[in-house]
Each structure stands twice: as C-alpha cells, then as structure tokens.
Scaffold this active site. Structure first.
Site, PDB file in Angstrom:
ATOM      1  N   LYS A 126     -12.891   7.428   4.767  1.00 51.07           N
ATOM      2  CA  LYS A 126     -11.791   6.609   5.319  1.00 51.07           C
ATOM      3  C   LYS A 126     -10.904   7.468   6.224  1.00 51.07           C
ATOM      4  CE  LYS A 126     -12.509   2.546   3.390  1.00 51.07           C
ATOM      5  NZ  LYS A 126     -12.940   1.404   4.228  1.00 51.07           N
TER       6      LYS A 126
ATOM      7  N   SER B 198      -7.361   3.082   3.321  1.00 49.97           N
ATOM      8  CA  SER B 198      -7.014   3.131   1.900  1.00 49.97           C
ATOM      9  C   SER B 198      -5.922   4.152   1.651  1.00 49.97           C
ATOM     10  CB  SER B 198      -8.260   3.539   1.117  1.00 49.97           C
ATOM     11  OG  SER B 198      -7.927   3.901  -0.200  1.00 49.97           O
TER      12      SER B 198
ATOM     13  N   TYR C 255     -15.907   9.069  -0.522  1.00 51.50           N
ATOM     14  CA  TYR C 255     -15.463   7.734  -0.090  1.00 51.50           C
ATOM     15  C   TYR C 255     -14.109   7.848   0.616  1.00 51.50           C
ATOM     16  CZ  TYR C 255     -12.593   3.611  -0.499  1.00 51.50           C
ATOM     17  OH  TYR C 255     -11.696   2.627  -0.222  1.00 51.50           O
TER      18      TYR C 255
ATOM     19  N   THR D  76      -6.047   6.153  -0.442  1.00 51.45           N
ATOM     20  CA  THR D  76      -6.752   7.371  -0.827  1.00 51.45           C
ATOM     21  C   THR D  76      -6.619   8.464   0.244  1.00 51.45           C
ATOM     22  OG1 THR D  76      -8.826   8.138  -1.781  1.00 51.45           O
ATOM     23  CG2 THR D  76      -9.002   6.711   0.097  1.00 51.45           C
TER      24      THR D  76
HETATM   25  N1  UFG Z   1      -8.482   3.062 -15.299  1.00 49.33           N
HETATM   26  C1  UFG Z   1      -8.717   3.129 -16.651  1.00 49.33           C
HETATM   27  N2  UFG Z   1      -9.902   2.640 -17.117  1.00 49.33           N
HETATM   28  C2  UFG Z   1     -10.842   2.083 -16.303  1.00 49.33           C
HETATM   29  C3  UFG Z   1     -10.592   2.028 -14.924  1.00 49.33           C
HETATM   30  C4  UFG Z   1      -9.408   2.535 -14.448  1.00 49.33           C
HETATM   31  O1  UFG Z   1      -7.893   3.620 -17.419  1.00 49.33           O
HETATM   32  O2  UFG Z   1     -11.908   1.676 -16.801  1.00 49.33           O
HETATM   33  C5  UFG Z   1      -7.196   3.553 -14.776  1.00 49.33           C
HETATM   34  C6  UFG Z   1      -7.319   4.703 -13.797  1.00 49.33           C
HETATM   35  O3  UFG Z   1      -7.342   5.927 -14.478  1.00 49.33           O
HETATM   36  C7  UFG Z   1      -6.073   4.490 -12.944  1.00 49.33           C
HETATM   37  C8  UFG Z   1      -5.904   2.972 -12.932  1.00 49.33           C
HETATM   38  O4  UFG Z   1      -6.609   2.496 -14.058  1.00 49.33           O
HETATM   39  O5  UFG Z   1      -4.959   5.046 -13.566  1.00 49.33           O
HETATM   40  C9  UFG Z   1      -6.447   2.301 -11.691  1.00 49.33           C
HETATM   41  O6  UFG Z   1      -7.802   2.703 -11.506  1.00 49.33           O
HETATM   42  P1  UFG Z   1      -8.766   1.989 -10.462  1.00 49.33           P
HETATM   43  O7  UFG Z   1     -10.107   2.615 -10.581  1.00 49.33           O
HETATM   44  O8  UFG Z   1      -8.674   0.513 -10.599  1.00 49.33           O
HETATM   45  O9  UFG Z   1      -8.091   2.327  -9.073  1.00 49.33           O
HETATM   46  P2  UFG Z   1      -7.795   3.755  -8.398  1.00 49.33           P
HETATM   47  O10 UFG Z   1      -6.320   3.809  -8.215  1.00 49.33           O
HETATM   48  O11 UFG Z   1      -8.428   4.869  -9.097  1.00 49.33           O
HETATM   49  O12 UFG Z   1      -8.575   3.598  -7.027  1.00 49.33           O
HETATM   50  C10 UFG Z   1      -8.173   2.671  -6.077  1.00 49.33           C
HETATM   51  C11 UFG Z   1      -9.406   2.148  -5.341  1.00 49.33           C
HETATM   52  C12 UFG Z   1     -10.032   3.221  -4.528  1.00 49.33           C
HETATM   53  C13 UFG Z   1      -9.025   3.913  -3.680  1.00 49.33           C
HETATM   54  C14 UFG Z   1      -7.835   4.364  -4.468  1.00 49.33           C
HETATM   55  C15 UFG Z   1      -6.757   4.846  -3.550  1.00 49.33           C
HETATM   56  O13 UFG Z   1     -10.341   1.639  -6.250  1.00 49.33           O
HETATM   57  O14 UFG Z   1     -10.988   2.611  -3.693  1.00 49.33           O
HETATM   58  O15 UFG Z   1      -7.304   3.280  -5.212  1.00 49.33           O
HETATM   59  O16 UFG Z   1      -5.620   5.219  -4.217  1.00 49.33           O
HETATM   60  F1  UFG Z   1      -9.582   4.991  -3.099  1.00 49.33           F
END
Ligand code: UFG
Length: 337
Positions: free
Chosen positions: A154, A124, A150, A126
C-alpha cells in the site's frame, strides 16, 4: 459520473457500489473474483434497482485487462482491487507485491492512455507503521515500521501514484487511508464474506456468535490501553463507502490524502461486549499471546476529511455490530449459502 470500481464485488466494493448508485452515479465493476462473489453485485443491483455491468479481469494481467476494458466507457476510477490478508502477505510476499503493484501500474497506464484523471485509491492506515502518537493525522510519517508486505505494498503504491501525478499534473489522485472497516448494509443482503478462517476481529466474532467457531482468541491483554487489549478505530463500512463518494466528488488535480476513520477507539473486549449485546449470543473468548506485528492502539484523526470533504461517520460500533450480526445470521454461509 461513470465509475470503474475495481474490486467492486468485494466487501468494501459492494457497499461502495451501492452508495455510488444511490448518489446517481453509474458503476462498472471490474473484479477477478479471486476473493469475491458475483452474487454480491447481483444483490447490489437488487438493492439499488439499477444494473451494474461486470468486467471479469485480473488487472495485473496487462494484455487481458486492456482487452477487457477496450469497449468499456468510464470517466473515473475507484481502485479497491488487491490482496489484503496481512498474514498471507508475510508468507507470500512476491505474490502480494506483484498482484497489488502490477494491478495499479496497469490501471494507471490505462487511465493515462485514455485521459481519465479522476482517481481514488484504497490505501490503509497500515502505511503509518507503528504510530508515534494517536490519534493519527495525515501528517504522521509513513513507510517506517510497516510490519508486513501487504502494508508495504500500500505504501509503495501511494509513492507510485505520487510519482505518476508529478509526471502527469492533470491527474487528480485521492489516497484514502482506511482504519478498521466493519459492519454491513442494514438490509443484511451484502456484507463481509471472508474465505476460510477470518483474519479480522469482527467477522471472527460474528462466526463465534453464529456458532461456526467455538471461541475467539484475544491477542494480548497487556497493551497500554484501558483494558489491556488492542484498541482500533472501527468504521462502519457504509460510512466508509460514503467517504469514497465524497472523495470522488471532491477530487481535483493533484494528490489528496484522507484518513477515513471515526476518531474513536474501541478495545477488543469492548467489541466483544457490543457484539454480544447486538446479537443476544454469547461470544466466549480466551486470552492468548499478542499477534506478531500488532500494536496497542491505532486511532484516526479524521478532521481533514470532516472539514474538506464535509464527510463524517454517523454510525456507531453498536450499529456495526447489529448490521454485522444481521448479515451473518441471515447468511451464515456468506454468498455461497
Ligand atoms: N484481534 C484479536 N483476535 C482476532 C483478530 C483480531 O484479538 O482473532 C485483535 C487484534 O489483535 C487487534 C484487533 O483485534 O487488536 C483488530 O484486529 P484486526 O485483524 O481486525 O485488524 P488490524 O487492526 O490488525 O488490521 C486492520 C486491517 C489491515 C490493516 C490494518 C491497518 O485488517 O488490513 O488494520 O491498521 F493493514
């Protein structure tokens, strides 16, 4: 090839299984069904017209996995099985480390015992922690600043795979660092089926659009991004699946690392607007405080995968919204419906 696909009944696994079959490979799915559905595999069979044997086992259980795999023939492995909820990992760190790391240790031992050297691992973005600069290429430092167990699992697994490869030079291990997988197969037959409240943006938006949830919480609008909301590199799950097949077919002894992303960033509000356009449904939202551990911008530099694997994303965010909506609206209860 005859590919053992661990986690093959999950979101990324089911799409990867389908693309492998379409490329003429055989697939054996190994899954413990803790966060996935046999129905997904059945639908992959329906879409491909091919049969997919299923081994039900918890890879972290060494004795049970060795028994379950005893009579199963395969010559390569794509290892996707693992727990993946960032928030849950903060609350249950030992479970995340145990499940994700033990599963990989067992699998690597099985491979070594059987002399199977073609191995692709689902990592990931991440692992890059808080990006020092964007877009992020594979040379960006890893390990520092990872904000949750998590993500750290990874990173640790990547290190374990490197050590294993040093001790066993014939092993060809490819580490695929995913950015943000979204979308679904165009048929609407397979897609992302999160249990409970979705953690990730697009499945949450999809549930708002279909009327299962009232509104989206946008986590923060004061990041240093054009509209202040978080920017991510959303990659269509079918592009991601094709990336796995390209990596598998290109795998050779040694360690290879590839970012799988589009190279394009989109903000939360852009995703909301694109989803509204694709679905014709309103997606009400409220701005809330930033989520702990979130960063402003995470975007891939996918040049290495583009040039070495001759792979690139061909589907847009609009395509992903259309396909996600098609899946969500025809399966409002997911596979259970
Ligand atoms: N977001 C919101 N509201 C929500 C969910 C997300 O505003 O209800 C925003 C987050 O703040 C972020 C964006 O949408 O700016 C994307 O969020 P996600 O949770 O969809 O994805 P992330 O980038 O936080 O996480 C993803 C994967 C993880 C991984 C990570 C690595 O879900 O498993 O990318 O960068 F670790």
């Amino acid at each position: 090839m005859r590919v053992l696909l661990t986690g093959g009944a999950g979101y990324i696994g089911s799409h990867t299984a389908l693309v492998l079959l379409e490329h003429g490979h055989e697939v054996v799915v190994l899954d413990d069904f803790s966060n996935s559905s046999l129905e997904a595999v059945r639908r992959v069979e329906e879409l491909s017209g091919k049969s997919v044997p299923v081994v039900e086992a918890d890879l972290a259980d060494r004795a049970a996995s060795e028994r379950a795999l005893e009579d199963i023939e395969f010559d390569s492995v794509i290892h996707l099985a693992g727990l993946k909820s960032v928030g849950e990992s903060v609350a249950q760190p030992t479970r995340y480390y145990r499940v994700n790391i033990d599963a990989t240790l067992v699998l690597l031992d099985v491979l070594r015992e059987r002399g199977i050297t073609n191995f692709v691992f689902s990592s990931s973005a991440t692992v890059y922690g808080v990006p020092q600069s964007v877009p992020i290429d594979e040379q960006h430092p890893v390990g520092d600043g990872i904000t949750n167990p998590y993500g750290r699992s990874k990173f640790i697994i990547e290190e374990i795979i490197r050590d294993t490869q040093s001790a066993w030079p014939e092993l060809g291990a490819t580490l695929l660092r995913y950015f943000n997988p979204v979308g679904a197969h165009t048929s609407g037959r397979i897609g992302e089926d999160p249990s409970g409240i979705p953690n990730n943006l697009m499945p949450f938006i999809a549930q708002v659009a279909v009327g299962k949830r009232e509104r989206l919480s946008v986590f923060g609008d004061t990041y240093a991004t054009p509209d202040g909301t978080g920017v991510r590199d959303y990659i269509h799950v079918m592009d991601l699946a094709e990336g796995h097949v390209a990596a598998l077919e290109h795998n050779r002894p040694g360690i290879a690392v590839y970012n799988l992303g589009s190279g394009t960033g989109s903000s939360v509000l852009e995703v909301v607007r694109e989803f509204e356009r694709a679905s014709g449904q309103p997606v009400p939202f409220v701005i809330e405080a930033p989520r702990a551990g979130d960063v402003g911008e995470v975007v891939a530099d996918p040049t290495l995968a583009n040039t070495t694997l001759d792979w690139r994303t061909t589907r847009s965010l609009a395509d992903a919204c259309r396909d996600s909506w098609n899946w969500q609206s025809s399966n409002p209860e997911g596979y259970a419906g």
